[in-house]
Structure formats: structure tokens, C-alpha cells
Write an enzyme that holds these catalytic residues in place. Structure first.
Site, PDB file in Angstrom:
ATOM      1  N   GLU A   1       0.818  -1.209   0.000  1.00 57.66           N
ATOM      2  CA  GLU A   1       0.000   0.000   0.000  1.00 57.66           C
ATOM      3  C   GLU A   1       0.855   1.263   0.000  1.00 57.66           C
ATOM      4  OE1 GLU A   1      -2.814   1.910  -0.759  1.00 57.66           O
ATOM      5  OE2 GLU A   1      -3.770   0.207   0.226  1.00 57.66           O
TER       6      GLU A   1
ATOM      7  N   ASP B   1       1.490   3.959  -3.151  1.00 57.38           N
ATOM      8  CA  ASP B   1       1.148   5.375  -2.986  1.00 57.38           C
ATOM      9  C   ASP B   1       2.324   6.280  -3.317  1.00 57.38           C
ATOM     10  OD1 ASP B   1      -1.373   4.626  -2.154  1.00 57.38           O
ATOM     11  OD2 ASP B   1      -0.970   4.877  -0.022  1.00 57.38           O
TER      12      ASP B   1
ATOM     13  N   SER C   1      -6.798   2.097  -4.551  1.00 59.56           N
ATOM     14  CA  SER C   1      -5.619   2.633  -3.888  1.00 59.56           C
ATOM     15  C   SER C   1      -4.497   2.900  -4.872  1.00 59.56           C
ATOM     16  CB  SER C   1      -5.136   1.672  -2.792  1.00 59.56           C
ATOM     17  OG  SER C   1      -4.958   0.375  -3.320  1.00 59.56           O
TER      18      SER C   1
ATOM     19  N   ASP D   1     -15.175   9.851 -20.409  1.00 58.43           N
ATOM     20  CA  ASP D   1     -16.389   9.260 -19.862  1.00 58.43           C
ATOM     21  C   ASP D   1     -16.318   7.735 -19.913  1.00 58.43           C
ATOM     22  OD1 ASP D   1     -18.883   9.142 -18.767  1.00 58.43           O
ATOM     23  OD2 ASP D   1     -19.953   9.870 -20.535  1.00 58.43           O
ATOM     24  N   ILE D   2     -16.589   7.090 -18.797  1.00 62.03           N
ATOM     25  CA  ILE D   2     -16.578   5.631 -18.699  1.00 62.03           C
ATOM     26  C   ILE D   2     -18.031   5.160 -18.738  1.00 62.03           C
ATOM     27  CG2 ILE D   2     -15.732   3.628 -17.432  1.00 62.03           C
ATOM     28  CD1 ILE D   2     -13.576   5.708 -18.330  1.00 62.03           C
TER      29      ILE D   2
ATOM     30  N   GLY E   1     -22.048  10.378 -18.745  1.00 64.94           N
ATOM     31  CA  GLY E   1     -22.098  11.386 -17.691  1.00 64.94           C
ATOM     32  C   GLY E   1     -21.673  10.808 -16.350  1.00 64.94           C
TER      33      GLY E   1
ATOM     34  N   ASP F   1     -21.631   8.897 -12.953  1.00 65.04           N
ATOM     35  CA  ASP F   1     -22.304   7.713 -12.411  1.00 65.04           C
ATOM     36  C   ASP F   1     -21.595   7.281 -11.141  1.00 65.04           C
ATOM     37  OD1 ASP F   1     -20.151   5.714 -13.139  1.00 65.04           O
ATOM     38  OD2 ASP F   1     -20.716   6.334 -15.161  1.00 65.04           O
TER      39      ASP F   1
END
Length: 623
Positions: free
Chosen positions: A269, A273, A505, A550-551, A575, A577
Site C-alpha cells: 500500500e 502510494d 488505492s 467518460d466511462i 455522464g 455515475d
């Protein structure tokens, strides 16, 4: 007599968070003693091995009710909203702490109680809370309870927690909202590791630079930090050097670190990062922060240390919004919406940080709409996560590459060990499409939908078949995530090995790096620091939707790898979501749109200061 009334309750042992009920609710509960079951999802890794030694030390936090929260919220929105005369005119940390500090008489009474009843050593944090160190025996006596020692066999770690009924003193019920640190087990981390090979496409920094149109943007002048929680072991400096060499990114290091800092063994983690925040936010000043606690302790630290001079904060952690429970005077932990007080207190601190110019980002979660407390879909309801569901930070969801992805890139590791992605369309990251995680998203239980996303979310809710039944979520709540980035098949260098990682993450530090680039762009142009980003992001989207990719394919009905896919969740559509928010960044267009919506300069500093002074003059004096 009311003044003699005391509530006894049995805590559930859960992730760091809180509670508080009004005195009226407390009186309604007077006749009952609550006995809640333990949170097995968190306790499963811990064995109770016996009573705690009375001389063992425990760290605890005491939260007092913040003052002037309505005035804080008014200032927060004015400072954070493009087009407002006060936009970008951030307050100082002293000003926000002074604004919300409880009456001096309350602080004194709580300090006296902690000193005389618990023999605790305390310091004031952020104006409205105490950080204290006490002995187990004194805690047991003050709360008329029993504490036990718990052991994690895998790590050897031990903790001391209340695992019995407790009595909250009547004289503190209107002065203390909740006490942290006495019943919360450490949370599992979000990053999921996978094996990378030359036969599958991997994500490296050049993938992100190409797909998100980052160009030659630099974060020079911006200060960014990865935040870790509960004393997580840090990254390895040698791994970071190898990662930089393997990926060919601009060299960077960690200029400062705060809190516990242990580099062995390095963790996925913290490694993820640091490696991706620093490589995407190229040229920025990179810092690193660890706390032994949770969101409340983190915000207290920042507010008590002028934010450490940070502009951008990336947090890849979260847990169910409904399970943010602590020792409370008002109800047993997690009962009757008992988490709401903790969430409210942390949200107040998020507002204070935003008003002071700090940009906060949080991962939206890795277990879809149902979350890690319902991995097997036992509940018909969806389970929003926190802090992602807070309307006062930027929540980041995850995508993965679709089947049209292409390989490329000149990074050294892409020429030898890995086949690296360079382009392609994106879909929602889900275990149903090969990811180890499913992008979290949904609607807050407690926070109403903020104005900045009202139009976008209403448009989503008006579509047919994209949400669970109305009884399974709070359609009036804050919708999240706000944005997204790739969260599948990342290369990291971990403990001298090539390792793969999936997770929001991964997406969170990437989008944090993007906002650090935007922050540096603003500051180079003589503008204020970015601060709370959401009103600007949604305004930029409204001005030019192509500022985001846009996905429109996928959903977040599944949970995590090895667990279930549920029958309910949220579906991606054109749009905004509740799977990937506004989408992934098209940085060049995002910068242009952000510049356009903030083109009108704010009033002169002296005029703004007069407005702040006038508002401060309205505050009541404290006894």
C-alpha cells in the site's frame, strides 16, 4: 435524577470511527442495556488472550462538540466555489481552529475529568479534541468496564480493547461526543497484489502520461503527500530508486516524513502510494505521513500542525460509513445510526482543512457497491464507504483497460520484463472483468447531496435501470466517486521484486498527482492553491465534458476477488455515475476548462480580509 443518569453499553469492536446521540435520545435509551455482537470482519484476525495489565498504556482521543459549524460551512462553500467573491481566499489554520473551538469552560472541564478520573496526560488537538495517554486500570475504573489484550497471530501485534459493558459518566454527556481508541481494530488495506508477466499488459507511469494527456506538466511548487494509517510499515527507499530507474520517470525522493516510520518490511500500500503519487505529480515536493490512528486522528494532526504545509493529500483507505463507531455517551457503538457523530466530526475537520487550502482525496473502495462488510451480498442494501462518501473531499474510483488496449512505451522495464500499456479505452474495474477489485461507489447515508454535483447526480438518477431499488440506497445522499483513474495491473517495485497491484488505492494517488499538477499550474499563474477541488472539477465538467474521459461500460455489483457478485449495484452510463464519477482525466482539457471557469479574478485581498473579519465579528464570545 437526570444528573445521576448513566448509560451502560457494550461496544462492538470496529474500525476507527464514532458516535454520539443527543441527550434526548440518551434519555429515551435509559431503560435499556445494549449488547451488540463483535464485528467479525475486523476481529477475525485477533485473538483475545486475557485481561489487559492495569499498567498497560493506551492512547485515546476525546472529541468535544465543535462550535459554529454552520458558520464554518458557510465560509467553506464561499472559499471553495468558483465565481464566489471569496473563492480561493483560504483561512489560516489558527482561524479555522478558533472558529470551531468549544467554550473554554467545556475544554477545561473535560481536561479536568481526564486528569482527575483517568490520570491521563493530554494535549489539545485542532481546538475541539484531546489526544491522551492513560493506563488500562484508570480507564477501567473511570468507565466501570473491563479491557482485554488481543493478539494478531500473523503479525505478533497486540492491542488493548474494551470488551465488556461500560458506563459513561453523566457529567460528561453534554461535553464529550465520543472517545476513540478503546474499541477499534486496525483495518485491512485496499491494495490487492497480482503477478505480472510479459504476456499481459501492465500499467506504468508512461501509460498514465499517455492516456491522461499529461504532456510535460510539472507539479513544481506543489507539496503532495501519501497518507497511511494505523502505523502501517512504510516503503523502501531502495525500491523507490529501482522503480524510478525501471520506469524512466523524473527522479524524486521523500523530503519529509511524519509519524511512525519503519521501512522494513515494505508494504504494498505505502509503496504503491509513494511510487505513483511522485511519478504522476512529477516535480512536486513529496512527503509521507503515518498515523497510529484513523481519520479523526489524522485530521487532528493536520489541523494542529498547520497542515505540515501540504497542498495535496492522498488517502487509500476506507470502511463502511455505518461502522464508524466509538465509545459514546449516547448509545452503544454502531446501534441506531451511532456512526453519524463520528462521521460528522471528521467531516467538520475536512471542511476546516479545505477552508485552509488543503486538497483531500480518498479511494472509493475495492468491494463495489456492497463494500467489505458485505462481501457475500447478504444484505439487499448497498453499503457506502467512508471517508469516500464525505462531500468535503474528492473520491476516486477505479477503471481497467478494455480489450482494445495497445502495448508500447519506452520505459526500461517495458523493453525487458513487462509488456506495458500505452493506450486504450477504459471500463469499470470489476472482478467480473478480470480485476482483483471492484470500484466502490454509491450514496452517503448521512450527508446530503451537495450543490456542486446536484445536476450531474440528478441526471444519473433519472435514468432507468442504473441503480438498485430505491429502498436499497439513499438517493438524496452525496453521490461518489467524483472521478476515476486506472486501478488494475499496476507495476510496483516491492522488496526488490516486480509486483503487480490492483485497487482504487492505485487510482487515488494517480488522481492526486493530477491535481498536484493542476495546483502547480494555478500557483505558477499567481492564483491561490487549489484547496477543496470538487466544485471546480464539476464546474470544469459542465463547461467542457471532454475534460474527462467518460466511462460508460461496466458496473460495481461485484465485491472483491474470491467473493461474490451481487444482484444489485450501480451501472456506468454517459455522464456522472456511481462507479467512476465524472470519468478519468484529460489533463490538458481539464486545465483549460478550470482556467475558463476561474477566469474572473476574486476581489483584492484586503477586501476579502474585511469580509472574513466581519464574519468573525459575528462569533459569540466564549466563556
Amino acid at each position: 435524577r437526570p444528573e445521576d443518569f448513566q448509560l451502560r453499553s457494550r461496544p462492538c469492536l470496529v474500525p476507527p470511527p464514532a458516535i454520539m446521540k443527543t441527550v434526548a435520545a440518551l434519555l429515551l435509551a435509559a431503560a435499556a442495556t445494549s449488547a451488540l455482537g463483535l464485528q467479525e470482519a475486523l476481529r477475525a484476525d485477533w485473538n483475545r488472550v486475557g485481561r489487559s495489565h492495569p499498567l498497560a498504556a493506551v492512547e485515546l482521543g476525546v472529541q468535544m462538540p465543535a462550535a459554529n459549524t454552520e458558520k464554518l460551512e458557510e465560509l467553506f462553500w464561499k472559499i471553495s466555489t468558483p465565481g464566489n467573491p471569496m473563492y480561493g481566499k483560504h483561512m489560516s489554520f489558527d482561524e479555522v481552529n478558533e472558529l470551531t473551538a468549544p467554550p473554554a469552560s467545556t475544554v477545561s472541564a473535560v481536561q479536568d475529568w481526564m486528569t482527575t478520573k483517568l490520570n491521563a496526560k493530554c494535549k489539545v488537538m485542532g481546538g475541539d479534541s484531546l489526544r491522551c495517554l492513560a493506563r488500562v486500570g484508570d480507564v477501567e475504573k473511570a468507565l466501570d468496564t473491563k479491557m482485554y489484550k488481543f493478539l494478531n497471530p500473523a503479525t505478533g501485534a497486540t492491542v488493548h480493547k474494551i470488551d465488556a459493558e461500560y458506563t459513561f459518566p453523566a457529567e460528561m454527556t453534554d461535553k464529550v461526543s465520543f472517545i476513540t481508541g478503546l474499541n477499534s481494530f486496525p483495518l485491512p488495506h485496499l491494495a490487492e497484489m497480482r503477478t505480472l508477466s510479459s504476456s499481459t499488459l501492465s500499467v506504468v507511469p508512461s501509460t498514465l502520461k499517455s492516456m491522461y494527456n499529461l504532456g510535460s506538466a510539472s507539479a513544481a511548487g506543489s507539496t503532495q503527500a501519501a497518507f497511511e494509517f494505523q502505523g502501517l510499515t512504510a516503503f523502501s527507499s531502495s525500491d523507490l530508486s529501482t522503480f524510478i530507474s525501471n520506469t524512466g520517470v523524473q527522479s524524486f525522493d521523500i523530503s519529509k516524513h511524519y509519524g511512525p516510520f519503519q521501512q522494513f518490511p515494505p508494504q504494498a500500500e505505502s509503496t504503491l502510494d509513494v511510487q505513483y503519487l511522485g511519478s504522476v505529480g512529477a516535480g512536486g515536493d513529496n512527503q509521507y505521513y503515518t498515523t497510529q490512528g484513523w481519520m479523526l486522528e489524522m485530521t487532528q494532526d493536520l489541523l494542529s500542525n498547520s497542515g505540515y504545509g501540504l497542498n495535496i493529500v492522498s488517502m487509500s483507505y476506507g470502511w463502511s460509513e455505518a461502522d464508524q463507531c466509538q465509545i459514546s455517551p449516547g448509545s452503544a457503538p454502531c446501534s441506531s445510526g451511532g456512526s453519524s457523530a463520528f462521521v460528522a466530526a471528521v467531516n467538520t475537520n475536512f471542511q476546516k482543512l479545505g477552508a485552509a487550502g488543503v486538497t483531500l482525496l480518498a479511494a472509493s473502495g475495492d468491494a463495489g457497491a456492497h463494500g467489505r462488510t458485505d462481501l457475500n451480498c447478504a444484505s439487499g442494501q448497498t453499503h457506502p464507504g467512508f471517508p469516500a462518501a464525505s462531500p468535503y473531499l474528492t473520491a476516486v474510483g477505479a477503471t481497467q483497460l478494455a480489450g482494445d488496449a495497445k502495448a508500447g512505451g519506452s520505459a526500461p522495464i517495458c523493453q525487458s520484463q513487462l509488456q506495458c500499456a500505452i493506450s486504450g479505452s477504459e471500463i469499470v474495474s470489476s472482478t467480473s472483468t478480470g480485476s482483483l477489485i471492484t470500484s466502490g461507489g454509491g450514496f452517503s447515508l448521512y450527508a446530503n447531496r451537495p450543490a456542486y454535483q446536484d445536476a450531474a447526480v440528478k441526471a444519473y438518477l433519472a435514468k432507468s435501470g442504473v441503480t438498485p431499488p430505491s429502498s436499497d440506497f439513499n438517493s438524496a445522499g452525496r453521490g461518489y466517486p467524483d472521478v476515476a483513474a486506472l486501478g488494475h495491473s499496476y507495476y510496483i517495485e516491492l522488496d526488490g521484486q516486480v509486483q503487480g497491484v490492483d485497487g482504487t488505492s492505485a487510482a487515488c494517488p494517480v488522481f492526486a498527482g493530477v491535481l498536484s499538477l493542476l495546483n502547480a499550474h494555478r500557483m505558477k499563474a499567481g492564483k491561490s492553491a487549489l484547496g477543496f477541488a470538487n466544485p471546480l472539477l464539476y464546474a470544469a465538467y459542465a463547461a467542457d465534458p471532454s475534460a474527462f474521459n467518460d466511462i460508460t461500460q461496466g458496473d460495481n455489483k461485484c465485491t472483491q476477488s474470491g467473493a461474490a457478485c451481487c444482484s444489485t449495484g450501480y451501472t456506468a452510463t454517459a455522464g456522472w455515475d456511481a462507479t467512476t464519477g465524472l470519468g478519468t482525466p484529460n489533463f490538458a482539457k481539464l486545465v483549460a476548462a478550470a482556467d475558463a471557469v476561474t477566469a474572473d479574478a476574486a476581489p483584492a485581498e484586503s477586501m476579502v480580509q474585511s469580509i472574513i473579519d466581519a464574519l468573525k465579528g459575528l462569533l459569540p464570545s466564549r466563556a
